[in-house]
Design an enzyme around this catalytic site. Structure first.
Site, PDB file in Angstrom:
ATOM      1  N   LYS A  66       0.837  -1.208   0.000  1.00  0.00           N
ATOM      2  CA  LYS A  66       0.000   0.000   0.000  1.00  0.00           C
ATOM      3  C   LYS A  66       0.875   1.263   0.000  1.00  0.00           C
ATOM      4  CE  LYS A  66      -2.098  -1.161   3.860  1.00  0.00           C
ATOM      5  NZ  LYS A  66      -1.579  -2.481   4.232  1.00  0.00           N
ATOM      6  N   ARG A 118      -9.785   0.815   8.543  1.00  0.00           N
ATOM      7  CA  ARG A 118      -9.379  -0.529   8.960  1.00  0.00           C
ATOM      8  C   ARG A 118     -10.476  -1.241   9.743  1.00  0.00           C
ATOM      9  NH1 ARG A 118      -3.561   0.451   8.619  1.00  0.00           N
ATOM     10  NH2 ARG A 118      -2.360  -1.438   8.994  1.00  0.00           N
ATOM     11  N   ARG A 157      11.821  -5.702   5.361  1.00  0.00           N
ATOM     12  CA  ARG A 157      11.814  -4.268   5.684  1.00  0.00           C
ATOM     13  C   ARG A 157      12.294  -4.054   7.113  1.00  0.00           C
ATOM     14  NH1 ARG A 157       6.294  -0.918   5.129  1.00  0.00           N
ATOM     15  NH2 ARG A 157       5.713  -2.161   6.933  1.00  0.00           N
ATOM     16  N   ARG A 180      11.483  -0.151  12.133  1.00  0.00           N
ATOM     17  CA  ARG A 180      10.105  -0.317  12.637  1.00  0.00           C
ATOM     18  C   ARG A 180      10.045  -1.564  13.507  1.00  0.00           C
ATOM     19  NH1 ARG A 180       5.305   0.631   8.322  1.00  0.00           N
ATOM     20  NH2 ARG A 180       4.266  -0.687   9.862  1.00  0.00           N
ATOM     21  N   ARG A 185      -0.629  -9.097  13.332  1.00  0.00           N
ATOM     22  CA  ARG A 185      -1.208  -8.023  12.502  1.00  0.00           C
ATOM     23  C   ARG A 185      -2.059  -8.627  11.379  1.00  0.00           C
ATOM     24  NH1 ARG A 185       4.313  -5.254  11.274  1.00  0.00           N
ATOM     25  NH2 ARG A 185       3.257  -4.090   9.639  1.00  0.00           N
TER      26      ARG A 185
HETATM   27  P1  B4P Z   1       3.676  -1.914   2.349  1.00  0.00           P
HETATM   28  O1  B4P Z   1       2.582  -2.826   2.043  1.00  0.00           O
HETATM   29  O2  B4P Z   1       3.752  -0.690   1.538  1.00  0.00           O
HETATM   30  O3  B4P Z   1       3.490  -1.791   3.912  1.00  0.00           O
HETATM   31  P2  B4P Z   1       2.607  -0.769   4.747  1.00  0.00           P
HETATM   32  O4  B4P Z   1       1.813   0.168   3.897  1.00  0.00           O
HETATM   33  O5  B4P Z   1       3.550  -0.153   5.638  1.00  0.00           O
HETATM   34  O6  B4P Z   1       1.554  -1.679   5.532  1.00  0.00           O
HETATM   35  P3  B4P Z   1       1.308  -1.877   7.090  1.00  0.00           P
HETATM   36  O7  B4P Z   1      -0.088  -2.380   7.125  1.00  0.00           O
HETATM   37  O8  B4P Z   1       2.369  -2.726   7.652  1.00  0.00           O
HETATM   38  O9  B4P Z   1       1.528  -0.528   7.886  1.00  0.00           O
HETATM   39  P4  B4P Z   1       0.691   0.711   8.423  1.00  0.00           P
HETATM   40  O10 B4P Z   1       1.696   1.778   8.492  1.00  0.00           O
HETATM   41  O11 B4P Z   1      -0.549   0.979   7.636  1.00  0.00           O
HETATM   42  O12 B4P Z   1       5.139  -2.519   2.125  1.00  0.00           O
HETATM   43  C1  B4P Z   1       5.723  -3.538   2.867  1.00  0.00           C
HETATM   44  C2  B4P Z   1       7.105  -3.908   2.294  1.00  0.00           C
HETATM   45  O13 B4P Z   1       6.913  -4.664   1.101  1.00  0.00           O
HETATM   46  C3  B4P Z   1       8.004  -2.748   1.920  1.00  0.00           C
HETATM   47  O14 B4P Z   1       9.283  -2.985   2.449  1.00  0.00           O
HETATM   48  C4  B4P Z   1       8.071  -2.771   0.399  1.00  0.00           C
HETATM   49  O15 B4P Z   1       9.329  -2.383  -0.115  1.00  0.00           O
HETATM   50  C5  B4P Z   1       7.800  -4.226   0.068  1.00  0.00           C
HETATM   51  N1  B4P Z   1       7.115  -4.373  -1.205  1.00  0.00           N
HETATM   52  C6  B4P Z   1       6.108  -3.613  -1.676  1.00  0.00           C
HETATM   53  N2  B4P Z   1       5.708  -4.055  -2.886  1.00  0.00           N
HETATM   54  C7  B4P Z   1       6.478  -5.160  -3.175  1.00  0.00           C
HETATM   55  C8  B4P Z   1       6.539  -6.076  -4.283  1.00  0.00           C
HETATM   56  N3  B4P Z   1       5.739  -5.954  -5.345  1.00  0.00           N
HETATM   57  N4  B4P Z   1       7.432  -7.085  -4.231  1.00  0.00           N
HETATM   58  C9  B4P Z   1       8.258  -7.223  -3.175  1.00  0.00           C
HETATM   59  N5  B4P Z   1       8.269  -6.384  -2.094  1.00  0.00           N
HETATM   60  C10 B4P Z   1       7.377  -5.359  -2.104  1.00  0.00           C
HETATM   61  O16 B4P Z   1       0.192   0.280   9.903  1.00  0.00           O
HETATM   62  C11 B4P Z   1       1.081   0.076  10.992  1.00  0.00           C
HETATM   63  C12 B4P Z   1       0.293   0.020  12.322  1.00  0.00           C
HETATM   64  O17 B4P Z   1      -0.341   1.303  12.592  1.00  0.00           O
HETATM   65  C13 B4P Z   1      -0.862  -0.961  12.396  1.00  0.00           C
HETATM   66  O18 B4P Z   1      -0.432  -2.274  12.732  1.00  0.00           O
HETATM   67  C14 B4P Z   1      -1.738  -0.317  13.518  1.00  0.00           C
HETATM   68  O19 B4P Z   1      -1.209  -0.581  14.785  1.00  0.00           O
HETATM   69  C15 B4P Z   1      -1.598   1.157  13.261  1.00  0.00           C
HETATM   70  N6  B4P Z   1      -2.653   1.717  12.398  1.00  0.00           N
HETATM   71  C16 B4P Z   1      -2.454   2.268  11.149  1.00  0.00           C
HETATM   72  N7  B4P Z   1      -3.625   2.676  10.622  1.00  0.00           N
HETATM   73  C17 B4P Z   1      -4.598   2.370  11.533  1.00  0.00           C
HETATM   74  C18 B4P Z   1      -6.016   2.502  11.539  1.00  0.00           C
HETATM   75  N8  B4P Z   1      -6.675   3.047  10.493  1.00  0.00           N
HETATM   76  N9  B4P Z   1      -6.707   2.077  12.632  1.00  0.00           N
HETATM   77  C19 B4P Z   1      -6.081   1.531  13.680  1.00  0.00           C
HETATM   78  N10 B4P Z   1      -4.726   1.357  13.735  1.00  0.00           N
HETATM   79  C20 B4P Z   1      -3.983   1.768  12.673  1.00  0.00           C
END
Ligand code: B4P
Length: 191
Positions: free
Chosen positions: A17, A92, A131, A137, A149
């Site tokens: 994402k 979410r 990552r 992180r 998660r």
């Molecule tokens: P991403 O998928 O981009 O990871 P993300 O957006 O950070 O998702 P995540 O759900 O973990 O985090 P968020 O900050 O929303 O990429 C992951 C990795 O994959 C990267 O290293 C990338 O390089 C690699 N990658 C991407 N595409 C690829 C491909 N095609 N091939 C290979 N590798 C690839 O949430 C973090 C925390 O915040 C949650 O657990 C929760 O505690 C809190 N939170 C956030 N939003 C919330 C909400 N709305 N409500 C309640 N809690 C919330």
């Protein structure tokens, strides 16, 4: 007047994402609203909200709905001239999805579409551990937290998909392959 382009980018942790948001911001000139990024900024600034969220995030738990909804409300008002938004990691829960509709409706807007990146669990785990080796992180370093998660995503977040399916706004996107391939699939879906 043309409606704004408001996209919910959906998918399990590690689906890509954040990665794909970068392309969409540039191509469609959208404002990127990532609740994960907003919460991490609060944590880095050591605000009371950030310190409270840190504990939950590092354990793989969701932060309370009213906190994230409040952050999105503030951000929508701060960017009232935007051409549209990309919501990354939000909504979410069903309560967050309903609140988002209410906030947008009060502004005469609505969600245009949900694009959901579909990735199997083992791929999510592998990407996040990779990552975690460099990002600092804490929630990406421990496989147990990563799998928690994913469980929480399945239990609390995946039902949000049905909310948008029922409104005819859902499109699933294969999240496996190169970053460029997935970008092309998203561009095709946006049209
Ligand atoms: P991403 O998928 O981009 O990871 P993300 O957006 O950070 O998702 P995540 O759900 O973990 O985090 P968020 O900050 O929303 O990429 C992951 C990795 O994959 C990267 O290293 C990338 O390089 C690699 N990658 C991407 N595409 C690829 C491909 N095609 N091939 C290979 N590798 C690839 O949430 C973090 C925390 O915040 C949650 O657990 C929760 O505690 C809190 N939170 C956030 N939003 C919330 C909400 N709305 N409500 C309640 N809690 C919330």
């Amino acid at each position: 007047m043309r409606k704004k382009l408001n996209i919910v980018l959906f998918g399990p942790p590690g689906a890509g994402k954040g990665t794909q948001s970068e392309f969409m911001i540039k191509r469609y000139k959208l404002v990127h609203l990532s609740t994960g990024d907003l919460l991490r900024a609060e944590k880095d600034a050591e605000t009371p909200l950030g310190l409270q969220a840190q504990e939950l995030m590092s354990n793989g738990l969701l932060v309370a709905d009213d906190i994230v909804i409040g952050m999105i409300r503030n951000a929508l008002h701060a960017h009232n001239k935007a051409k549209g938004f990309i919501f990354d990691g939000f909504p979410r829960t069903q309560a967050q999805a309903e609140a988002l509709d209410e906030l947008l409706s009060a502004l005469g807007e609505e969600i245009s579409m949900m694009l959901a990146l579909e990735v199997p669990e083992e791929e999510s785990v592998a990407r996040l551990l990779k990552r975690g080796a460099t990002s600092g992180r804490s929630d990406d370093k421990d496989e147990t937290v990563i799998r928690k998660r994913i469980r929480i995503y399945e239990e609390e977040t995946a039902p949000v998909k049905r909310y948008y399916q029922d409104k005819g706004k859902y499109t699933g996107i294969d999240g496996l392959g190169s970053i460029e391939d997935i970008t092309a699939r998203l561009a095709k879906a946006i049209g």
